[in-house]
Write an enzyme that holds these catalytic residues in place. Structure first.
Site, mmCIF file in Angstrom:
data_model
loop_
_atom_site.group_PDB
_atom_site.id
_atom_site.type_symbol
_atom_site.label_atom_id
_atom_site.label_comp_id
_atom_site.label_asym_id
_atom_site.label_seq_id
_atom_site.Cartn_x
_atom_site.Cartn_y
_atom_site.Cartn_z
ATOM 1 N N GLU A 1 0.838 -1.195 0.000
ATOM 2 C CA GLU A 1 0.000 0.000 0.000
ATOM 3 C C GLU A 1 0.877 1.251 0.000
ATOM 4 O OE1 GLU A 1 -2.427 -0.845 3.450
ATOM 5 O OE2 GLU A 1 -3.046 -2.736 2.526
ATOM 6 N N GLU B 1 -4.833 -6.291 2.802
ATOM 7 C CA GLU B 1 -3.690 -7.041 3.320
ATOM 8 C C GLU B 1 -3.794 -8.537 3.081
ATOM 9 O OE1 GLU B 1 -5.260 -4.602 4.936
ATOM 10 O OE2 GLU B 1 -3.706 -3.097 5.242
ATOM 11 N N PHE C 1 1.967 -1.536 8.520
ATOM 12 C CA PHE C 1 2.319 -1.632 9.944
ATOM 13 C C PHE C 1 2.148 -3.110 10.319
ATOM 14 C CE2 PHE C 1 1.263 2.789 9.551
ATOM 15 C CZ PHE C 1 1.968 3.457 10.533
ATOM 16 N N ASP D 1 0.973 -4.407 12.737
ATOM 17 C CA ASP D 1 -0.341 -4.631 13.341
ATOM 18 C C ASP D 1 -1.349 -5.157 12.317
ATOM 19 O OD1 ASP D 1 -0.021 -2.573 15.967
ATOM 20 O OD2 ASP D 1 1.149 -2.088 14.211
ATOM 21 N N PHE D 2 -1.122 -4.847 11.058
ATOM 22 C CA PHE D 2 -2.099 -5.248 10.037
ATOM 23 C C PHE D 2 -1.794 -6.631 9.471
ATOM 24 C CE2 PHE D 2 -1.984 -0.425 9.467
ATOM 25 C CZ PHE D 2 -2.741 -0.250 10.605
ATOM 26 N N HIS E 1 -1.043 0.628 16.075
ATOM 27 C CA HIS E 1 0.031 0.891 15.097
ATOM 28 C C HIS E 1 1.413 0.694 15.728
ATOM 29 C CE1 HIS E 1 -3.180 3.013 12.907
ATOM 30 N NE2 HIS E 1 -2.403 3.046 11.864
#
Ligand SMILES: Cc1ncc(C[n+]2csc(CCOP(=O)(O)OP(=O)(O)O)c2C)c(N)n1
Ligand SMILES: Cc1ncc(C[n+]2csc(CCOP(=O)(O)OP(=O)(O)O)c2C)c(N)n1
Ligand SMILES: [Mg+2]
Ligand SMILES: [Mg+2]
Lengths: 326, 319, 326, 319
Positions: free
Chosen positions: C29, C60, C83, C85-86, C129
């Site tokens: 992205e 993702e 990130f 986190d994703f 994040h």
């Protein structure tokens, strides 16, 4: 006391709680008429109807987040993920939302939900249907994690999980669903507080720390060793988070020898956490041998039944590990 | 339905307040008073304000990372918003969440979200509660054009549709997800066509027309209570960069300027004056009020205590 | 030697490899004109064009699986998750597909892909994040996991990861992106083999085992202690999987005191694995003190900068832990 | 395009082979020779066979958990399929994958999948390779009606559309996802309408009409190579339970029987005889061949060695 199966115990816990509290509802894939992939919820649709027992589309991310949203606004949802392997699809909502919303909103939210899901191998369902992923969720502050090993514990712990005001990941053991054990009569409400380990067998020479499906194996090994005069203590941690660290440390101090057993792959498994806690506690000074871990092999779960049986700890491999420690 | 003078005033004031909030916040950034990031919605004020103003307290909203307009629309307190922005104990999240997580359950905001499309399943669940508990309220779920490509969008709209949940899905299409123009992220022009995949109603509106948004939201609320979910796309534009650091190489100054001419606040102001509902002076006075309100908010925030590390374990778990 | 930043080192590794091998492509992205959220890929779109450097929708799960599918059919994709986190959205494809396809297809597939993603806190981006989720991927057989701490290591390890025929999760450290270090000239091709720990500082009294952003902190502490006459060895494991167990054990044997430091939440973190390995090795018999772990607090990462700084190990808290061990 | 006699023969033989494979596999289950589970596609043979037969070796497919018809359609070897089903070393996955993971890269099958919708992103990636490498081949991605509600469906179709990847998404709509009827899992009747969300072409076909499926697949391949992805929905039905243990309380015997009357194999057989392309005897002989082939496959599988635990670490990592 009457004997019922682990699956029935779980069903009773849900049903009794749903009778008690109208705001508990239950959703998941094929949990209605079908009764769930493992038949756990058989009969619940008939009793509670389609408002409270909801078949969902195949949509793990949405149902997990939907449960979190409903939990923040007055309901107490139970969501079933058909196999714990499919938690992989729900991690975003479970980890970033459900687990963190209370904290990140400064205490405004409570997220009283239970995510039930069966873990483990042994059914010939291969790599994508057999994982033991509890270590992941244990690593996430905001989640509690429970894995029961007996019908009695399953019922008492699930009731506690449902009454808890936090998201609880309740991992069931496929291969225990059909095992039987004593459980009080249906009316006889009991709760097992989250965070209390259970000494399933007392002993003085060595401690096996384990949970879930490995508990009966550890007990079998302990029984065999007792014939030979070796006294093994078997601790079932039951709730991985919060963990009853105190119980583990005192047992380690008492016996001086610790073996940690779990089905999940050894690398990065929760056994490391337990080993780490003991190695950094006063129990360290009482240890007569290294802290031994016996987890699953670091391979995906294979299909062939002989292979499948051998990639997780067995009575034989546990016995061998005990012998190495003695 | 024609809006009352009171309603117009509310819309104008909230949009102005939001603009002022963010312009001030941007200055605090530049002054080095803020650690972290923020996503401004300057140019998009009509969306959140237009949608949230007609809602009741008992209607829920889930907000986005670009959600100050949504929060202000839903009557959040700018003092506590600003305090949160500055990470203070008096902020909405006790300084723990920052502006990507502002929430005010007391006015029905179930929180902003740092995860693109993260709010969609949550909103679906909130609407499930409303339906389950027999409430006559709805949940409004905000998300962006970029979010409409996430799996969570699909799963949430589908689930809400199957269960006929009272949720209004509001897509603020500002043409970009960060730097990526929608023509590189989806092969359709009108995002509202996606409603058809779920057998639900979809409409697309001018996202800079606060009055129409207000009116259509009222209609949508009734519709949603009766028929289940609906998708409302609000076509708009963000004037500033995606977040504090954005060189904006992916778009032209001209494009930005064209959209600045379509300022939702100016447009509403012109309308109010054209229709002689308010005088220039009255509107200037409202603006001054907003400016003062934000000044006070900054003072409130700056004078508020920092959170203490001693409380760090609070709110990890509920009792 | 010239000095470049950690971010530049990563960009150079990708660019040099892409020049070498036409079948390496890169997607994520806003990695194109924007250059990535942290500017890591700035200039690559201009050099390689939109066929090889692809901006994706925000998706993702799809890009991770798309990389796996492309990897099985002749490409060597690099995918960036903005990130870490994703990764929560991508776990299904990463864990059930990319990691297992070779094994579950009986060796028919190879999945040469790299998933690059920044981890860690410190930027004021709060709970969603800022996570450090490396422990999850370390628990998955079939994945390799790398976390570099210096520009030199970042470049050499990323090149090795790109050339590896397996899915490699390459976790970068946001707070190191702007740090500088010596790196050979661009033409000067070098590789750092995956699976080799690096002794970043030799010492004899105590071993700090760490990785990523905590390495510079550990070195700072070691330097301070050396002034007081205590000699600390700092081991940067660099690749978490495969792990250089041998290096850790021999250092533990040498110093007899072990401190494990990581930013990730302590509970369930990879520190447990390391502690467990040492506690079950011959190093156990050489230990003069408990094995100490110092991870992040078991809380989500808060927004306020003071709080944020204090929930992960600091020079102060590492110093304190060292003192407790001495 | 009219099919040649050879092509008809191929379709008939493959469908018959698939039916025989599964009926035999079911007996092996009952005989207790199989640990684990399997998902049969009896009644759905026309889908995989019709789609895969016109493909070239270089065209890829990704299969579902209910994919024997897809594999046989793509010319997989039934010996190795059966050996895998019995968990033997000679099986496609060396006994490690079982029938949820049969794959044969040599004929272009990138594998079956145990995860609902798990193959969609993978197929997208395979098509990306084909496009990137300048190949004139496509990827066919099979998935079910239930899978069409997963986020992976949305994300994959969107990504493939944006990049115009040569992938044909084939949804075998058998009306149920396990026990859940599509009217409880989606609020639309025709799944092909979902194509519009991605600006791509969508068609729905009778999933029991192997000839039309064959013809439309050939057209679709050309289309997809030129225009990018397409969604093809094949409406069909599974006769047996979802997996080995399924009491089928969620549907009526009548419904099942109605669909049995629409047997895709019988239908094709009738057509071949009506059109006098083959005689009864010729078709009976083909059936006998299929029966023998499966008998041989069972013998092959049963005589094959078990995998050894000593090789367990093989293939966890590639060198
Ligand atoms: C799941 C996820 N992926 C990526 C990001 C990084 N990110 C933050 S905002 C954003 C763009 C979102 O676009 P859109 O939904 O259109 O909202 P907008 O920012 O335009 O308001 C991205 C990619 C994120 N926060 N979450
Ligand atoms: C992600 C995921 N969720 C749930 C399951 C369990 N499961 C296996 S098959 C199936 C039904 C799939 O329905 P559909 O896509 O229509 O395919 P069909 O079985 O009808 O061929 C379910 C729910 C799974 N394998 N993967
Ligand atoms: Mg946008
Ligand atoms: Mg189906």
């Amino acid at each position: 006391m009457r004997e019922i199966t682990y699956a029935q115990a779980i069903q009773e816990a849900m049903s009794e709680e749903m009778r008690r509290d109208q705001n508990i509802m239950f959703m998941g894939e094929d949990i209605g008429v079908y009764g769930g992939a493992f038949g756990v919820s058989r009969g619940m649709f008939e009793e509670f109807g389609d408002k409270r027992v909801r078949d969902t589309p195949i949509t793990e991310l949405a149902i997990t987040g939907c449960a979190a949203g409903a939990a923040m606004t007055g309901l107490r949802p139970i969501v079933e993920i058909m196999f714990s392997d499919f938690m992989t699809l729900a991690m975003e909502q479970l980890v970033n939302q459900a687990a963190k919303n209370r904290f990140q909103f400064g205490g405004q939210a409570a997220v009283p939900m239970v995510l039930r899901t069966p873990g483990g191998s042994g059914t010939g369902a291969a790599e994508q249907h057999s994982q033991s992923l509890e270590a992941w969720v244990c690593h996430v502050p905001g989640l509690k994690v429970v894995i029961p090993s007996t019908p009695y514990d399953a019922k008492g712990l699930l009731k506690a999980a449902i009454r808890d005001n936090n998201p609880v990941v309740f991992i069931e053991q496929k291969l225990l669903y059909r095992t039987k054990g004593e459980v009080p009569e249906p009316g006889d409400d009991y709760i097992i507080e989250l965070g209390k380990a259970d000494i399933k067998r007392e002993g003085s020479d060595l401690t096996i720390i384990t949970y879930g499906r490995m508990v009966p194996r550890a007990l079998e090994v302990a029984e065999a060793f007792s014939q030979k005069g070796t006294s093994i203590e078997v601790i079932d941690i039951r709730t991985l988070v919060p963990l009853d660290t105190e119980a583990l440390i005192s047992s380690a101090k008492k016996t001086g020898r610790v073996l940690i057993v779990h089905e999940a792959c050894q690398r990065g498994g929760y056994g490391g956490e337990i080993a780490g806690l003991i190695a950094d506690s006063e129990a360290f000074f009482y240890l007569d041998a290294p802290i031994k871990r016996l987890g699953g092999l670091d391979v995906p779960i294979p299909y062939n039944p002989n292979l499948e049986a051998q990639v997780v700890p067995t009575v034989e491999s546990i016995t061998k590990a005990v012998n190495e420690l003695l | 339905m024609k809006l009352s003078k009171e309603q117009h005033k509310e819309l104008f004031y909230k949009m102005t307040l939001c603009r002022e909030f963010e312009e001030t916040a941007a200055k605090l950034f530049i002054a080095g008073k803020v650690h972290g990031t923020a996503h401004f919605c300057i140019g998009e004020e009509a969306t959140g304000v237009g949608v949230c103003s007609p809602l009741e307290v008992e209607d829920y909203i889930t907000q986005t990372h670009r959600g100050h307009n949504q929060g202000i629309g839903k009557n959040m307190d700018v003092n506590r918003m600003m305090a949160e922005f500055l990470g203070k104990q008096t902020g909405y999240c006790k300084g723990k969440g920052g502006c990507m997580h502002i929430a005010d359950f007391s006015v029905g905001s179930l929180g902003a979200n740092g995860v693109v499309a993260g709010g969609l399943p949550i909103a679906t669940g909130a609407a499930l509660s409303q339906q389950y508990l027999g409430k006559k309220n709805i949940t409004v779920c905000f998300f962006g054009d970029g979010a409409a490509n996430e799996g969570a969008f699909h799963e949430s709209l589908n689930l809400a549709s199957v269960w006929k949940l009272p949720v209004l899905f509001v897509c603020t299409n500002n043409l970009y997800g960060m730097s990526t123009h929608i023509n590189k992220s989806m092969n359709i022009e009108d995002i509202s066509v996606r409603a058809a995949s779920y057998g639900i109603k979809g409409i697309a509106l001018d996202g800079n027309d606060v009055v129409t948004i207000y009116q259509e939201t009222l209609k949508a609320k009734e519709y949603v209570l009766e028929h289940g979910p609906m998708l409302m796309v609000l076509n708009t534009y963000r004037w500033t960069g995606h977040s504090k650091s954005d060189a904006q190489l992916y778009r032209t100054k001209e494009e930005v300027n064209q959209w600045k001419e379509r300022c939702p606040i100016k447009r509403h102001r012109d309308l109010l004056i054209d229709q002689k509902l308010f005088t220039e002076e009255e509107l200037d006075e409202l603006k001054r009020e907003a400016v003062q309100k934000i000044k006070d908010a900054v003072a409130f925030a700056e004078n508020s205590p920092e959170p203490s590390i001693d409380d760090i374990f609070d709110d990890v778990y509920a009792l």
